[in-house]
Enzyme design. Sequence first.
Site, short mmCIF file in Angstrom:
data_model
loop_
_atom_site.label_atom_id
_atom_site.label_comp_id
_atom_site.label_asym_id
_atom_site.label_seq_id
_atom_site.Cartn_x
_atom_site.Cartn_y
_atom_site.Cartn_z
N LYS A 38 2.62 10.24 8.53
CA LYS A 38 1.94 9.74 9.72
C LYS A 38 2.46 10.29 11.05
CE LYS A 38 -0.18 5.56 7.84
NZ LYS A 38 -1.59 5.73 8.14
N ASP B 253 9.29 2.94 1.69
CA ASP B 253 8.08 3.59 2.18
C ASP B 253 7.96 3.29 3.67
OD1 ASP B 253 5.55 4.28 2.98
OD2 ASP B 253 4.52 3.49 1.21
N PHE C 16 0.85 -1.19 0.00
CA PHE C 16 0.00 0.00 0.00
C PHE C 16 0.89 1.24 0.00
CE2 PHE C 16 -2.51 3.48 1.69
CZ PHE C 16 -3.64 3.39 0.89
#
Length: 390
Positions: free
Chosen positions: A243, A214, A127
């Site tokens: 995040k 990532d 993702f």
Amino acid sequence: MSHTMPTYARLPVSFTHGKGAWLWDGDGQRYLDALSGIAVCSLGHAHPAVTSAIKQQADKLLHTSNLYGIEVQEQLADKLCALSDMHNVFFCNSGAEANEAAIKIARRYGNSKGYALPKIIVMDNSFHGRTLATLSATGNPKVHEGFAPLVEGFVRVPFDNAEAVARAFAEHDEIAAVLVEPVQGEGGVHVPTPGYLKQLRALCDQHDALLMLDEIQTGIGRTGQWFAFQHEGIKPDVLSLAKALGNGVPIGASLCSDKTKDILQAGSHGTTFGGNPLACAAALAVLDTMEAEQLPRKANALGNAIVQGFTQALANVAGVVNIRHQGLMIGIELDRPCAELVALALKDKQLLINVTAGNTVRLLPPLIINHEQVERLVSSLSTLIKDFLK
Ligand SMILES: Cc1ncc(COP(=O)(O)O)c(C=O)c1O
């Protein structure tokens, strides 16, 4: 009737305030947050250091634009590079944007080598975000559905399989980069075999391709190191963060190594809000607090304690397939779809959890969770899982 788009299947609760790992709804009901807004509020809710940094910055200046120097952005870049041993940083506002920058860096790198159609190797089950390029990189057909034509230039291989990456290098020319999550989060908390990232590093070196990590979910202390690549003693060429960097204030970052630091030049990339004084002041407070309280190291110990608790509580329970974790990124895989556990945990146990990949309970508790809260999490969730599997 709601005037927000129906893009989210929302649970029937909303919170008015929080403190540490606790949240309260409008009726005064208290909940234990074992999800941290999906790996965002790692310092918990209303952390005084972050709140104070935001207030102080808001009193002075919110935004000027990247047309001008931004001192607090420079300080944050210095800090991130010191912690990661990377060279420089492009600031943006989200994880998807951080990966967009990484994809643009890979394309530009490929173009500089004379590649007509530079390609990026990406993983099944991954993702990387919801923009067109990042959803095209994502290895989940549900995320692609209805958005054809996808962005081209991605070669997909199975995760945790360095041989498959070697084969992709052999079968495709013009590979500019490999993009991978060090631990797959949305895909079901999959921790690769030790040595996997090292093998990818070696393959990228061998083929003069960029290793792009990532770490939007794994970064900023979550896995027990500042960055998950530090478990493997390697360094990426590009690192995506977001995040937890702002503990809830939106901020993303793409970090480049010595090899990639000059690829993006003035005019080749940019954003209005990226790295504005407010977001950077919050992020600096996050990093300073995590460093002072040694939270990455504590995430390691806490993760081990939580997993040990679940391993004991769920030992010999039929239907529990696997418990996986790195630091405080924890997945409990069941032998059946279990999405309904999220609403049950909320209603019956006043506990915030998540289910991903259909059958895996995902826990991303704040790094400041205390021992009493850990015990409560383990006992209430293992009871819920046992009842569900009965
Ligand atoms: C590994 C990873 N990459 C990218 C993203 C996208 O980040 P954002 O939702 O901030 O765009 C996420 C979000 O869940 C993620 O977990």
